[in-house]
Design a protein around this motif. Structure first.
Motif, PDB file in Angstrom:
ATOM      1  N   GLY A  61     -49.154   2.709  23.319  1.00  0.00           N
ATOM      2  CA  GLY A  61     -49.170   4.124  23.618  1.00  0.00           C
ATOM      3  C   GLY A  61     -49.785   4.892  22.485  1.00  0.00           C
ATOM      4  N   ALA A  62     -49.658   6.192  22.566  1.00  0.00           N
ATOM      5  CA  ALA A  62     -50.243   7.067  21.556  1.00  0.00           C
ATOM      6  C   ALA A  62     -49.192   7.399  20.508  1.00  0.00           C
ATOM      7  N   MET A  63     -49.621   7.468  19.250  1.00  0.00           N
ATOM      8  CA  MET A  63     -48.716   7.818  18.168  1.00  0.00           C
ATOM      9  C   MET A  63     -48.479   9.310  18.197  1.00  0.00           C
ATOM     10  N   ASN A  64     -47.246   9.717  18.415  1.00  0.00           N
ATOM     11  CA  ASN A  64     -46.861  11.127  18.370  1.00  0.00           C
ATOM     12  C   ASN A  64     -46.482  11.433  16.936  1.00  0.00           C
ATOM     13  N   HIS A  65     -47.331  12.182  16.223  1.00  0.00           N
ATOM     14  CA  HIS A  65     -47.104  12.445  14.805  1.00  0.00           C
ATOM     15  C   HIS A  65     -45.968  13.433  14.584  1.00  0.00           C
ATOM     16  N   ARG A  66     -45.578  14.175  15.611  1.00  0.00           N
ATOM     17  CA  ARG A  66     -44.441  15.089  15.486  1.00  0.00           C
ATOM     18  C   ARG A  66     -43.146  14.287  15.367  1.00  0.00           C
ATOM     19  N   THR A  67     -42.986  13.249  16.179  1.00  0.00           N
ATOM     20  CA  THR A  67     -41.766  12.450  16.159  1.00  0.00           C
ATOM     21  C   THR A  67     -41.893  11.199  15.307  1.00  0.00           C
ATOM     22  N   GLY A  68     -43.118  10.770  15.025  1.00  0.00           N
ATOM     23  CA  GLY A  68     -43.328   9.555  14.253  1.00  0.00           C
ATOM     24  C   GLY A  68     -43.138   8.297  15.077  1.00  0.00           C
ATOM     25  N   LYS A  69     -43.223   8.408  16.420  1.00  0.00           N
ATOM     26  CA  LYS A  69     -43.007   7.272  17.311  1.00  0.00           C
ATOM     27  C   LYS A  69     -44.157   7.170  18.301  1.00  0.00           C
ATOM     28  N   PHE A  70     -44.306   5.985  18.877  1.00  0.00           N
ATOM     29  CA  PHE A  70     -45.276   5.804  19.949  1.00  0.00           C
ATOM     30  C   PHE A  70     -44.654   6.274  21.255  1.00  0.00           C
ATOM     31  N   ASP A  71     -45.435   6.973  22.071  1.00  0.00           N
ATOM     32  CA  ASP A  71     -44.961   7.340  23.408  1.00  0.00           C
ATOM     33  C   ASP A  71     -46.148   7.368  24.359  1.00  0.00           C
ATOM     34  N   ASP A  72     -45.905   7.825  25.572  1.00  0.00           N
ATOM     35  CA  ASP A  72     -46.951   7.773  26.602  1.00  0.00           C
ATOM     36  C   ASP A  72     -47.919   8.951  26.525  1.00  0.00           C
TER      37      ASP A  72
ATOM     38  N   ALA B  58     -44.969  19.254  23.170  1.00  0.00           N
ATOM     39  CA  ALA B  58     -44.921  19.815  21.817  1.00  0.00           C
ATOM     40  C   ALA B  58     -45.451  18.841  20.778  1.00  0.00           C
ATOM     41  N   GLY B  59     -45.806  17.632  21.196  1.00  0.00           N
ATOM     42  CA  GLY B  59     -46.258  16.626  20.243  1.00  0.00           C
ATOM     43  C   GLY B  59     -47.731  16.761  19.925  1.00  0.00           C
ATOM     44  N   TRP B  60     -48.159  16.159  18.810  1.00  0.00           N
ATOM     45  CA  TRP B  60     -49.581  16.077  18.521  1.00  0.00           C
ATOM     46  C   TRP B  60     -49.925  14.624  18.302  1.00  0.00           C
ATOM     47  N   TYR B  61     -51.089  14.255  18.814  1.00  0.00           N
ATOM     48  CA  TYR B  61     -51.452  12.842  18.915  1.00  0.00           C
ATOM     49  C   TYR B  61     -52.631  12.450  18.064  1.00  0.00           C
ATOM     50  N   GLU B  62     -53.208  13.368  17.330  1.00  0.00           N
ATOM     51  CA  GLU B  62     -54.290  13.039  16.409  1.00  0.00           C
ATOM     52  C   GLU B  62     -53.956  13.664  15.068  1.00  0.00           C
ATOM     53  N   ARG B  63     -54.327  12.987  14.010  1.00  0.00           N
ATOM     54  CA  ARG B  63     -54.098  13.557  12.678  1.00  0.00           C
ATOM     55  C   ARG B  63     -55.055  14.722  12.468  1.00  0.00           C
ATOM     56  N   ASP B  64     -54.551  15.762  11.836  1.00  0.00           N
ATOM     57  CA  ASP B  64     -55.398  16.932  11.557  1.00  0.00           C
ATOM     58  C   ASP B  64     -56.220  16.725  10.313  1.00  0.00           C
TER      59      ASP B  64
END
Length: 72
Positions: free
Chosen positions: A50-61, A66-72
């Motif tokens: 899955g995609a790394m959700n950098h807001r939670t620090g976990k992989f999800d779908d 509210a999550g962000w999936y790419e590093r800024d």
């Protein structure tokens, strides 16, 4: 003297019985509070990828609004 040893054996048996009951109850208490499944299904999500959700620090779908999936 013979009476003394009888009382001593009874006291030792009572102490052993107390220790066994105490240890078995401690093991029962610890076993009942053990978690058998990872919280928030973390292990399953990491296996699926899955995609790394950098807001939670976990992989999800990738569906967390509210999550962000790419590093800024």
């Amino acid at each position: 003297m013979k009476k003394f040893f009888k009382h001593l054996v009874k006291a030792l048996l009572a102490a052993i019985r107390f220790a066994m009951v105490f240890l078995s109850e401690a093991v029962r208490l610890l076993a009942s509070s053990a978690q058998t499944k990872p919280a928030d299904d973390e292990l399953n999500n990491s296996f699926r990828g899955g995609a790394m959700n950098h807001r939670t620090g976990k992989f999800d779908d990738g569906s967390d609004p509210a999550g962000w999936y790419e590093r800024d």
